[in-house]
Design a protein around this motif. Structure first.
Motif, short mmCIF file in Angstrom:
data_model
loop_
_atom_site.label_atom_id
_atom_site.label_comp_id
_atom_site.label_asym_id
_atom_site.label_seq_id
_atom_site.Cartn_x
_atom_site.Cartn_y
_atom_site.Cartn_z
N ALA A 87 1.08 6.89 7.56
CA ALA A 87 0.11 8.06 7.61
C ALA A 87 0.77 9.26 8.48
N GLY A 103 -11.30 5.56 8.16
CA GLY A 103 -10.61 6.92 8.14
C GLY A 103 -9.41 6.74 8.28
N ARG A 151 -6.76 4.20 -0.27
CA ARG A 151 -5.39 3.12 0.23
C ARG A 151 -4.39 3.51 -0.97
N ASN A 188 -3.32 -10.27 8.15
CA ASN A 188 -3.08 -11.12 6.93
C ASN A 188 -1.94 -11.94 7.52
N ARG A 215 -2.91 -4.93 8.65
CA ARG A 215 -4.03 -6.13 8.17
C ARG A 215 -3.98 -7.45 8.97
N CYS A 273 0.83 -1.21 -0.16
CA CYS A 273 0.09 0.06 0.00
C CYS A 273 0.95 1.25 0.01
P1 ADP Z 1 1.57 -4.01 8.52
O1 ADP Z 1 2.45 -4.91 7.20
O2 ADP Z 1 2.72 -3.37 9.22
O3 ADP Z 1 0.79 -5.35 9.29
P2 ADP Z 1 -0.39 -3.49 6.56
O4 ADP Z 1 0.52 -3.10 5.16
O5 ADP Z 1 -0.82 -4.83 6.40
O6 ADP Z 1 0.69 -3.13 7.57
O7 ADP Z 1 -1.37 -2.76 6.72
C1 ADP Z 1 -1.39 -1.31 6.34
C2 ADP Z 1 -2.69 -0.63 6.15
O8 ADP Z 1 -2.81 0.60 6.46
C3 ADP Z 1 -3.71 -1.15 5.04
O9 ADP Z 1 -4.66 -1.75 5.27
C4 ADP Z 1 -4.01 0.34 4.53
O10 ADP Z 1 -5.28 0.51 3.97
C5 ADP Z 1 -3.79 1.35 5.73
N1 ADP Z 1 -3.50 2.51 5.67
C6 ADP Z 1 -2.53 3.31 4.83
N2 ADP Z 1 -2.43 4.45 5.05
C7 ADP Z 1 -3.72 4.81 5.66
C8 ADP Z 1 -3.98 6.03 6.47
N3 ADP Z 1 -3.65 7.05 6.24
N4 ADP Z 1 -5.26 6.00 7.45
C9 ADP Z 1 -5.40 4.60 7.93
N5 ADP Z 1 -5.11 3.39 7.35
C10 ADP Z 1 -4.06 3.72 6.51
#
Ligand code: ADP
Length: 573
Positions: free
Chosen positions: A220, A316, A155, A277, A275, A95
């Motif tokens: 963010a 949000g 996203r 995941n 996520r 993302c």
């Molecule tokens: P990690 O690998 O650290 O577990 P992920 O890449 O799985 O993180 O998840 C990042 C999430 O953050 C995504 O689902 C994305 O939609 C979300 N995201 C990205 N930017 C923002 C934002 N500004 N505000 C809220 N959520 C965000």
């Protein structure tokens, strides 16, 4: 350029990019994009000429993550774009915003077997939020604005713009071109105020709350808001690998060292930009409490309820939503059921201390060749604490996550959601350029497994060419996850055809990777013992002019300490 017959597509393209705020273009030029690279520099976009589009696409995406402003990856037609699909898919999974611009064969050669002809818009579509060729030369700025906006709004993710050779060279009258104003940063998105109240109720009554901080929170730039949420309420927090540093890893509320226990027992999880995941075991038992309630904060509505339906969905942007949570918390300063006298905190503390003891014992082991912990402890103590860390490999990355604390947000780049090996050199290069421009004197330390280094090792020439003093540490265990010891290698050699006897995990043993950097004027170091490693690291840190490679010999049989569960190991093979 500009003259009486008008302005060419290459110039319009780079002006439009510049107007949107693009600062960096990574790539490799060739037919038909040489003019684009030159026009970029003429307009003041910094051009980083790399050795493989794959690394260039990784590098550009790292800039997007570090700055929230997409960088461009410029590629030639056909195979050039195919190589960059690697970075696009990686950015999509992570993302991260990115704009890829691909040259393509002239439109009047299409379907004729043109030079490097390939269905590029189609090929890129699966890895992009938006993939298109401008409908005409004068409309190029429209497509660039749309790519920039689509890449950063909602996203984040990659976008692709296709430029056929005839559009790059073709000209239109200057007055016909309509440039668009810069796209503003994404508008704030707030959650439903009633749901915010419900969320605070859940936090107030939770016995075992846990905040999970993901790389979405890092992207963010929500560190101040999250800091006040966690510290005001004294909530234990767990960063994901790239969520590390949003709050300092050294904070007393950080429960990374009790990760399994924290996930298994938490009855309330506040999920901030992560996520559920594979990296978080799908939020499922036995790794998670079957009764856990989730407060999910994410910019993507589609993500809500993926694998686990949240008790409260707070769509949000993290900065806005956490601000809302903090305001509601301050409106009703109450007693939280959880505090640092709660039995759960004791359990976590106990785990953390036991874990730290374990790690310390392994770190002090002076056996030669070194184990990972012993080597990492020397790397960690030699580098400045504010260093930006790039880390990939299998054991090298897994153990690096524990052994290299991050005190600052967005200071760790690794294989990420896609588990991509080979991102390291591109990431390190981008990080070093960003540091050079915005965080002078900060060092980039790139700790690579020997296999991971191999994917894009030639980018050390790019680092040398631009005088980027990246410290590359190669943890050399002669292979992938494990290698062969000398006597095993002799055995393999004697017992028949090497193609049948050398295990697929093995690389040439005792390779002197450090000598590579010397071809480009940098300094290489070879370290077999803790004290050799300490000296080498210190010398590399002192060298602020050139890239260095420290080749660290690791016991080919060394592994991670035994885990209660196997984590993040599947990905790395
Ligand atoms: P990690 O690998 O650290 O577990 P992920 O890449 O799985 O993180 O998840 C990042 C999430 O953050 C995504 O689902 C994305 O939609 C979300 N995201 C990205 N930017 C923002 C934002 N500004 N505000 C809220 N959520 C965000």
């Amino acid at each position: 350029g500009n003259n009486n017959d008008g302005v060419d597509g290459a110039t319009i393209l780079v002006r439009a990019l510049k107007q949107q705020g693009v600062e960096y273009m990574f790539g490799i030029v060739g037919v038909p994009v040489i003019e684009v690279g030159m026009a970029a520099q003429a307009e003041g976009i910094k051009f980083i000429a790399m050795r493989n589009e794959q690394a260039a696409s990784y590098a550009a995406s790292a800039i997007g993550y570090l700055t929230r402003k997409p960088a461009v990856c410029l590629v030639v037609s056909g195979p050039g774009l195919v190589h960059a699909l690697a970075g696009m898919s990686n950015a999509m999974e992570n993302c991260w915003p990115l704009i890829v611009v691909g040259g393509s064969c002239d439109q009047d050669q299409e379907a004729m077997g043109g030079f490097q002809e390939y269905s590029q818009v189609e090929a890129a579509r699966q890895y992009s939020k938006f993939s298109a060729r401008p409908s005409s030369i004068d409309k190029i700025p429209y497509f660039i604005e749309k790519a920039y906006r689509t890449s950063t709004y909602g996203r984040p993710g990659p976008c692709y713009i296709d430029m056929s050779g005839d559009m790059i060279m073709g000209k239109v009258q200057e007055e016909k071109v309509r440039y668009l104003p810069p796209c503003p940063p994404p508008p704030a998105v707030f959650a439903d105020p009633d749901k915010i109240k419900d969320a605070i109720d859940l936090i107030t009554y939770a016995e075992k709350p846990l905040v999970i901080v993901g790389k979405g929170a890092a992207y963010a730039q929500a560190e101040d808001e999250i800091y006040s949420l966690v510290v005001d309420t004294k909530l234990p927090f767990l960063p994901t690998p790239m969520g590390k540093g949003v709050l300092p890893d050294t904070h007393e509320l950080c429960v990374s060292a009790a990760r399994s226990r924290a996930l298994q027992e938490a009855d309330l999880i506040i999920l901030l930009g992560a996520r559920l995941n594979w990296m978080l075991h799908f939020g499922a038992p036995p790794r998670f409490n079957p009764k856990v309630k989730i407060i999910q904060v994410d910019i993507s509505l589609e993500e809500m309820g993926n694998n686990v339906m949240p008790a409260i969905a707070l769509p949000g942007d993290i900065t806005s939503v956490v601000k809302q949570l903090n305001e509601e918390l301050h409106r009703r300063p109450g007693q939280f059921k959880f505090n640092q006298k709660a039995p759960w905190w004791n359990t976590l503390k106990g785990k953390i201390e036991a874990n730290q003891k374990n790690v310390q014992a392994m770190s002090q082991d002076v056996t030669v060749p070194m184990n990972y912990y012993a080597a990492y402890s020397e790397v960690q103590s030699a580098i400045p604490q504010n260093s930006l860390i790039v880390n990939e490999g299998s054991n090298t990355m897994d153990i690096g996550r524990t052994m290299l604390p991050n005190l600052l947000p967005r200071h760790r780049l690794d294989a990420g959601t896609f588990g991509t090996m080979g991102v390291g050199l591109g990431f390190a290069l981008a990080a070093a350029i960003w540091c050079r421009d915005y965080q002078p004197n900060k060092r980039v330390v790139c700790v690579e497994g020997d296999s991971a280094f191999g994917f894009s090792g030639m980018e050390i020439e790019t680092m040398a060419r631009y005088r980027l003093p990246v410290i590359i540490v190669i943890f050399n265990n002669n292979g992938i996850t494990f290698g062969l010891k000398d006597e095993m290698w002799e055995n393999a050699e004697q017992s028949g055809d090497l193609l049948l006897t050398v295990p697929p995990t093995a690389l040439q043993p005792n390779t002197r990777y450090e000598k590579l950097i010397e071809a480009f004027g940098g300094k290489g170091y070879f370290a077999r013992t803790k004290s050799e490693l300490k000296k080498s690291m210190e010398a590399a840190v002192r060298d602020t002019k050139n890239a260095s490679i420290i080749n660290v010999m690791i016991d080919p049989m060394s592994q991670r300490k035994t885990q209660e569960f196997f984590w993040l190991t599947k990905s790395n093979l």
